[in-house]
Design a protein around this motif. Sequence first.
Motif, PDB file in Angstrom:
ATOM      1  N   CYS A  17       0.833  -1.210   0.000  1.00  0.00           N
ATOM      2  CA  CYS A  17       0.000   0.000   0.000  1.00  0.00           C
ATOM      3  C   CYS A  17       0.866   1.257   0.000  1.00  0.00           C
ATOM      4  O   CYS A  17       0.495   2.275  -0.586  1.00  0.00           O
ATOM      5  CB  CYS A  17      -0.928   0.019   1.216  1.00  0.00           C
ATOM      6  SG  CYS A  17      -2.276  -1.167   1.125  1.00  0.00           S
ATOM      7  N   VAL A  30      -6.605   4.449  -0.209  1.00  0.00           N
ATOM      8  CA  VAL A  30      -6.146   5.547   0.645  1.00  0.00           C
ATOM      9  C   VAL A  30      -5.942   5.142   2.105  1.00  0.00           C
ATOM     10  O   VAL A  30      -5.271   5.859   2.843  1.00  0.00           O
ATOM     11  CB  VAL A  30      -7.103   6.764   0.564  1.00  0.00           C
ATOM     12  CG1 VAL A  30      -7.092   7.357  -0.838  1.00  0.00           C
ATOM     13  CG2 VAL A  30      -8.509   6.403   0.976  1.00  0.00           C
ATOM     14  N   GLU A  31      -6.517   4.006   2.509  1.00  0.00           N
ATOM     15  CA  GLU A  31      -6.318   3.539   3.889  1.00  0.00           C
ATOM     16  C   GLU A  31      -6.397   2.018   3.932  1.00  0.00           C
ATOM     17  O   GLU A  31      -7.074   1.398   3.118  1.00  0.00           O
ATOM     18  CB  GLU A  31      -7.402   4.089   4.827  1.00  0.00           C
ATOM     19  CG  GLU A  31      -7.351   5.567   5.062  1.00  0.00           C
ATOM     20  CD  GLU A  31      -8.496   6.077   5.921  1.00  0.00           C
ATOM     21  OE1 GLU A  31      -8.414   7.238   6.342  1.00  0.00           O
ATOM     22  OE2 GLU A  31      -9.478   5.337   6.165  1.00  0.00           O
ATOM     23  N   TRP A  33      -7.042  -0.868   7.049  1.00  0.00           N
ATOM     24  CA  TRP A  33      -7.404  -1.114   8.447  1.00  0.00           C
ATOM     25  C   TRP A  33      -7.383  -2.616   8.705  1.00  0.00           C
ATOM     26  O   TRP A  33      -7.838  -3.398   7.874  1.00  0.00           O
ATOM     27  CB  TRP A  33      -8.803  -0.605   8.733  1.00  0.00           C
ATOM     28  CG  TRP A  33      -8.988   0.865   8.603  1.00  0.00           C
ATOM     29  CD1 TRP A  33      -9.061   1.595   7.443  1.00  0.00           C
ATOM     30  CD2 TRP A  33      -9.129   1.793   9.668  1.00  0.00           C
ATOM     31  NE1 TRP A  33      -9.246   2.917   7.733  1.00  0.00           N
ATOM     32  CE2 TRP A  33      -9.304   3.074   9.094  1.00  0.00           C
ATOM     33  CE3 TRP A  33      -9.152   1.680  11.052  1.00  0.00           C
ATOM     34  CZ2 TRP A  33      -9.481   4.215   9.849  1.00  0.00           C
ATOM     35  CZ3 TRP A  33      -9.339   2.813  11.815  1.00  0.00           C
ATOM     36  CH2 TRP A  33      -9.494   4.070  11.213  1.00  0.00           C
ATOM     37  N   ASP A  55     -10.874   5.802  -2.560  1.00  0.00           N
ATOM     38  CA  ASP A  55     -11.437   7.144  -2.741  1.00  0.00           C
ATOM     39  C   ASP A  55     -12.540   7.078  -3.801  1.00  0.00           C
ATOM     40  O   ASP A  55     -12.465   7.725  -4.836  1.00  0.00           O
ATOM     41  CB  ASP A  55     -10.338   8.129  -3.141  1.00  0.00           C
ATOM     42  CG  ASP A  55     -10.823   9.571  -3.107  1.00  0.00           C
ATOM     43  OD1 ASP A  55     -11.893   9.824  -2.530  1.00  0.00           O
ATOM     44  OD2 ASP A  55     -10.145  10.442  -3.668  1.00  0.00           O
ATOM     45  N   VAL A  91     -13.837   5.968   1.515  1.00  0.00           N
ATOM     46  CA  VAL A  91     -13.273   6.937   2.452  1.00  0.00           C
ATOM     47  C   VAL A  91     -14.318   7.981   2.873  1.00  0.00           C
ATOM     48  O   VAL A  91     -14.135   8.677   3.859  1.00  0.00           O
ATOM     49  CB  VAL A  91     -12.012   7.612   1.845  1.00  0.00           C
ATOM     50  CG1 VAL A  91     -12.391   8.616   0.762  1.00  0.00           C
ATOM     51  CG2 VAL A  91     -11.164   8.274   2.917  1.00  0.00           C
ATOM     52  N   LEU A 105      -6.209   1.325  12.277  1.00  0.00           N
ATOM     53  CA  LEU A 105      -5.584   1.861  11.069  1.00  0.00           C
ATOM     54  C   LEU A 105      -4.112   1.461  11.058  1.00  0.00           C
ATOM     55  O   LEU A 105      -3.385   1.721  12.011  1.00  0.00           O
ATOM     56  CB  LEU A 105      -5.715   3.385  11.044  1.00  0.00           C
ATOM     57  CG  LEU A 105      -5.124   4.102   9.830  1.00  0.00           C
ATOM     58  CD1 LEU A 105      -5.895   3.741   8.562  1.00  0.00           C
ATOM     59  CD2 LEU A 105      -5.143   5.606  10.048  1.00  0.00           C
ATOM     60  N   TRP A 107      -2.257   1.776   7.881  1.00  0.00           N
ATOM     61  CA  TRP A 107      -1.624   2.571   6.831  1.00  0.00           C
ATOM     62  C   TRP A 107      -2.637   3.555   6.265  1.00  0.00           C
ATOM     63  O   TRP A 107      -3.820   3.238   6.157  1.00  0.00           O
ATOM     64  CB  TRP A 107      -1.119   1.692   5.688  1.00  0.00           C
ATOM     65  CG  TRP A 107      -0.605   2.490   4.529  1.00  0.00           C
ATOM     66  CD1 TRP A 107       0.640   3.018   4.391  1.00  0.00           C
ATOM     67  CD2 TRP A 107      -1.339   2.914   3.373  1.00  0.00           C
ATOM     68  NE1 TRP A 107       0.733   3.734   3.213  1.00  0.00           N
ATOM     69  CE2 TRP A 107      -0.483   3.678   2.576  1.00  0.00           C
ATOM     70  CE3 TRP A 107      -2.645   2.718   2.950  1.00  0.00           C
ATOM     71  CZ2 TRP A 107      -0.873   4.243   1.372  1.00  0.00           C
ATOM     72  CZ3 TRP A 107      -3.051   3.279   1.753  1.00  0.00           C
ATOM     73  CH2 TRP A 107      -2.159   4.036   0.969  1.00  0.00           C
ATOM     74  N   SER A 108      -2.152   4.754   5.921  1.00  0.00           N
ATOM     75  CA  SER A 108      -2.971   5.703   5.165  1.00  0.00           C
ATOM     76  C   SER A 108      -2.062   6.481   4.233  1.00  0.00           C
ATOM     77  O   SER A 108      -0.876   6.678   4.533  1.00  0.00           O
ATOM     78  CB  SER A 108      -3.728   6.657   6.087  1.00  0.00           C
ATOM     79  OG  SER A 108      -2.864   7.607   6.659  1.00  0.00           O
ATOM     80  N   ARG A 109      -2.614   6.891   3.120  1.00  0.00           N
ATOM     81  CA  ARG A 109      -1.830   7.695   2.188  1.00  0.00           C
ATOM     82  C   ARG A 109      -1.426   9.011   2.849  1.00  0.00           C
ATOM     83  O   ARG A 109      -0.333   9.519   2.624  1.00  0.00           O
ATOM     84  CB  ARG A 109      -2.615   7.964   0.912  1.00  0.00           C
ATOM     85  CG  ARG A 109      -1.791   8.881   0.000  1.00  0.00           C
ATOM     86  CD  ARG A 109      -2.140   8.894  -1.440  1.00  0.00           C
ATOM     87  NE  ARG A 109      -2.145   7.573  -2.001  1.00  0.00           N
ATOM     88  CZ  ARG A 109      -3.087   7.152  -2.821  1.00  0.00           C
ATOM     89  NH1 ARG A 109      -4.075   7.928  -3.163  1.00  0.00           N
ATOM     90  NH2 ARG A 109      -3.029   5.939  -3.322  1.00  0.00           N
TER      91      ARG A 109
END
Length: 193
Positions: A17, A30-31, A33, A55, A91, A105, A107-109
């Motif tokens: 990711c 974008v995320e 979880w 997104d 998102v 969470l 990872w997130s962009r």
Amino acid sequence: MKWTRAVHHLTELVEKCAEPPNPVFRFDVVELWAFGDLLGVPRELDVIEVAVVSDLPVDEVPWLTEPLGAEHWAHSTRVSRNPISVRWRSVHAPVWNHEIERPALVWSRAHGVVEEALVAVSDGTAELVRLPEPSPDELRKRIEDELVVSLAAMRRANQVYTDKRWSPGKLTPHADSLWHTTSGYLDLLDAAG
């Protein structure tokens, strides 16, 4: 699978990711979880459960469906070849619901790898990084909102299936879409009851 292997698969997915998006696939994640048993105490697991947030508009990601482009993303990240169960989310709505309980969470962009969460998952202390539990009213409202989206999606999928039923070409993709959408709607209906 052993706990260390499960954590390895999650970490590998987080690293995928974190790579720059592949312009060929045009699927914007974008995320990421984690949820389910992976957020408990270390033990053997059958599957890793993750919510992959894209997104996309909410109505393009109804519960238990796979949005357009997600299959290619799953192949490119090896999700489809590993013991990982994916729930696709938008998102533009909360990631949690009746099944995705108190996710963490990883990872997130916007913020990158959430190292604290990965360490907590690995150590079996993910309780410290999970979202708080929603109130019964919040959960009820979340399910009601998802039911509206899911019903509209089921009606669209049914119409597409009906339109394609006697047309040339394969019917399987349309039937599968209707099946997934219907399964999501029925799951939400059960959760609401």
